[in-house]
Motif scaffolding. Structure first.
Motif, PDB file in Angstrom:
ATOM      1  N   MET A   1      51.088  39.992  50.012  1.00  0.00           N
ATOM      2  CA  MET A   1      49.735  39.972  50.543  1.00  0.00           C
ATOM      3  C   MET A   1      49.614  40.845  51.791  1.00  0.00           C
ATOM      4  O   MET A   1      48.582  41.473  52.032  1.00  0.00           O
ATOM      5  CB  MET A   1      49.322  38.531  50.853  1.00  0.00           C
TER       6      MET A   1
ATOM      7  N   PRO B   1      49.876  45.817  51.814  1.00  0.00           N
ATOM      8  CA  PRO B   1      48.948  46.928  52.033  1.00  0.00           C
ATOM      9  C   PRO B   1      48.727  47.234  53.513  1.00  0.00           C
ATOM     10  O   PRO B   1      48.673  48.406  53.917  1.00  0.00           O
ATOM     11  CB  PRO B   1      47.657  46.452  51.363  1.00  0.00           C
TER      12      PRO B   1
ATOM     13  N   PHE C   1      43.260  51.671  47.059  1.00  0.00           N
ATOM     14  CA  PHE C   1      42.475  50.809  46.170  1.00  0.00           C
ATOM     15  C   PHE C   1      43.387  50.169  45.120  1.00  0.00           C
ATOM     16  O   PHE C   1      43.331  48.957  44.881  1.00  0.00           O
ATOM     17  CB  PHE C   1      41.381  51.634  45.498  1.00  0.00           C
ATOM     18  N   TYR C   2      44.250  50.975  44.503  1.00  0.00           N
ATOM     19  CA  TYR C   2      45.124  50.452  43.460  1.00  0.00           C
ATOM     20  C   TYR C   2      46.298  49.664  44.035  1.00  0.00           C
ATOM     21  O   TYR C   2      46.809  48.744  43.384  1.00  0.00           O
ATOM     22  CB  TYR C   2      45.586  51.584  42.545  1.00  0.00           C
TER      23      TYR C   2
ATOM     24  N   ALA D   1      45.986  47.702  46.722  1.00  0.00           N
ATOM     25  CA  ALA D   1      45.386  46.400  47.011  1.00  0.00           C
ATOM     26  C   ALA D   1      45.099  45.625  45.729  1.00  0.00           C
ATOM     27  O   ALA D   1      45.212  44.396  45.697  1.00  0.00           O
ATOM     28  CB  ALA D   1      44.091  46.587  47.811  1.00  0.00           C
ATOM     29  N   LEU D   2      44.764  46.367  44.669  1.00  0.00           N
ATOM     30  CA  LEU D   2      44.400  45.717  43.406  1.00  0.00           C
ATOM     31  C   LEU D   2      45.605  45.208  42.637  1.00  0.00           C
ATOM     32  O   LEU D   2      45.577  44.101  42.077  1.00  0.00           O
ATOM     33  CB  LEU D   2      43.613  46.707  42.540  1.00  0.00           C
ATOM     34  N   GLY D   3      46.684  45.996  42.613  1.00  0.00           N
ATOM     35  CA  GLY D   3      47.807  45.620  41.756  1.00  0.00           C
ATOM     36  C   GLY D   3      49.181  45.885  42.318  1.00  0.00           C
ATOM     37  O   GLY D   3      50.162  45.889  41.553  1.00  0.00           O
TER      38      GLY D   3
ATOM     39  N   LEU E   1      38.921  46.682  51.623  1.00  0.00           N
ATOM     40  CA  LEU E   1      39.579  46.497  50.338  1.00  0.00           C
ATOM     41  C   LEU E   1      40.701  45.465  50.429  1.00  0.00           C
ATOM     42  O   LEU E   1      40.898  44.665  49.501  1.00  0.00           O
ATOM     43  CB  LEU E   1      40.133  47.833  49.846  1.00  0.00           C
ATOM     44  N   TRP E   2      41.429  45.475  51.536  1.00  0.00           N
ATOM     45  CA  TRP E   2      42.523  44.517  51.710  1.00  0.00           C
ATOM     46  C   TRP E   2      41.970  43.091  51.804  1.00  0.00           C
ATOM     47  O   TRP E   2      42.477  42.173  51.136  1.00  0.00           O
ATOM     48  CB  TRP E   2      43.323  44.864  52.962  1.00  0.00           C
TER      49      TRP E   2
ATOM     50  N   ALA F   1      40.775  41.977  48.458  1.00  0.00           N
ATOM     51  CA  ALA F   1      41.900  41.622  47.589  1.00  0.00           C
ATOM     52  C   ALA F   1      42.453  40.253  47.948  1.00  0.00           C
ATOM     53  O   ALA F   1      42.788  39.449  47.065  1.00  0.00           O
ATOM     54  CB  ALA F   1      42.998  42.683  47.692  1.00  0.00           C
TER      55      ALA F   1
ATOM     56  N   ILE G   1      40.100  37.624  46.609  1.00  0.00           N
ATOM     57  CA  ILE G   1      40.231  37.469  45.166  1.00  0.00           C
ATOM     58  C   ILE G   1      41.492  36.681  44.812  1.00  0.00           C
ATOM     59  O   ILE G   1      41.466  35.775  43.962  1.00  0.00           O
ATOM     60  CB  ILE G   1      40.241  38.843  44.474  1.00  0.00           C
ATOM     61  N   GLN G   2      42.610  36.996  45.498  1.00  0.00           N
ATOM     62  CA  GLN G   2      43.849  36.267  45.247  1.00  0.00           C
ATOM     63  C   GLN G   2      43.701  34.794  45.598  1.00  0.00           C
ATOM     64  O   GLN G   2      44.189  33.914  44.867  1.00  0.00           O
ATOM     65  CB  GLN G   2      44.986  36.897  46.048  1.00  0.00           C
TER      66      GLN G   2
END
Length: 318
Positions: free
Chosen positions: A6, A9, A155-156, A158-160, A306-307, A310, A313-314
């Motif tokens: 977590m 990023p 972006f990616y 933070a996303l995956g 974005l962080w 993310a 969302i988590q």
């Protein structure tokens, strides 16, 4: 490890801003390039078709994602590799440093020094550019790479996590190697170019949005009319052949009130690129300094947004 992932990023951005590219260590992009060359030669032997290019693209993506995934899954060492893969996939620190160095060369160096310095950052032919052309080329490179080098990979990340980041980087690398519209690459590189368009679609628009918000926070007058500036950016971005490259470039042009585009040489061939931003206005050193500041603030702002998104969302998934 979950808490570490977590925080990853955030840690990667800090290292990127402090250290820039890890030049003393082997960069993963170089490995992706070597894998791409190896795979391309094998598949091209069966014909430079769209099908073979697509299969080669899939192989490079699978190998890249598999190697990164295996590395970050290792006990103990996986945490270190996760940080390295995350940090090395971002390029804001090096973009700002190299942009500032090129600016100094254009402003204070001889014209040959200036052409060489800018030529290190752009793919175009700088051999007969004057200083106005060099300033414009530098502005275009800085603004476009704010997305390609930072917003999209972050972006990616933070996303995956590092695996998705390097899947994106593999696609982006293949687009830069194979995505040319000439006889050699038009078919074989077709899938790489189209997939890169898909991956960069949302980040490109986010990079323009973050730039606009940053400009408003910086009290730049052109950003006071946020809706008008966004609409003008949208119209200009549609003029570009790429569905994504025009977004950060057009936004930067309208915010700084300077023109981008026009006659540009690539490998000795003059290309008339679409005009972005105001129809008049040439770039100078002060404009580039403002752009560098704008890019720094907008990218850091975007990373925070974005962080945090993310993390939210988590937390919601858990």
């Amino acid at each position: 490890m979950d808490w570490w992932m977590m925080l990853l990023p955030f840690a990667a951005v800090v290292l990127d801003l402090l250290l820039g590219d890890p030049r003393s260590l082997p960069h993963p992009v170089q490995a992706v390039g070597k894998i791409a060359d190896f795979v391309e030669k094998r598949f091209r032997a069966f014909g430079a078709t769209k099908r073979n290019g697509s299969l080669a693209l899939c192989i490079v993506i699978l190998v890249t994602g598999g190697v990164v995934g295996a590395g970050v899954s290792l006990p103990f060492l996986g945490a270190v590799l996760s940080l390295y893969f995350a940090y090395s996939g971002l390029a804001l620190g090096s973009l700002l440093k190299e942009g500032d160095s090129a600016l100094s060369a254009v402003q204070y160096g001889t014209i040959e020094e200036a052409r060489q310095a800018v030529g290190m950052l752009v793919s175009r032919d700088t051999s007969d550019m004057n200083r106005d052309d060099l300033y414009r080329s530098l502005a275009e490179s800085i603004s476009e790479n704010s997305n390609d080098g930072f917003v999209a990979p972050f972006f990616y990340l933070a996303l995956g996590g590092p695996v998705l980041l390097w899947v994106y980087k593999a696609v982006s690398t293949l687009d830069s190697m194979w995505g040319y519209k000439n006889e050699r690459w038009a078919n074989f590189g077709y899938a790489a170019a189209r997939l890169d368009d898909v991956f960069a679609y949302l980040p490109a628009r986010l990079s323009a949005f973050f730039m606009l918000v940053a400009a408003r926070l910086m009290l730049i007058p052109t950003a006071f009319d946020m809706r008008g500036t966004w609409n003008r950016t949208t119209e200009d971005a549609k003029l570009m052949d790429s569905p994504n490259a025009g977004w950060p470039m057009a936004m930067a042009a309208w915010i700084v009130s300077r023109r981008m585009g026009g006659i540009t040489k690539y490998d000795g061939v003059a290309v008339n690129k679409p005009l972005l931003g105001p129809v008049t206005g040439t770039w100078d050193a002060d404009d580039i300094r403002l752009l560098l500041k704008l890019v720094r603030i907008s990218c850091v702002l975007g990373a925070w947004v974005l962080w945090l998104l993310a993390l939210w969302i988590q937390a919601a998934i858990w």
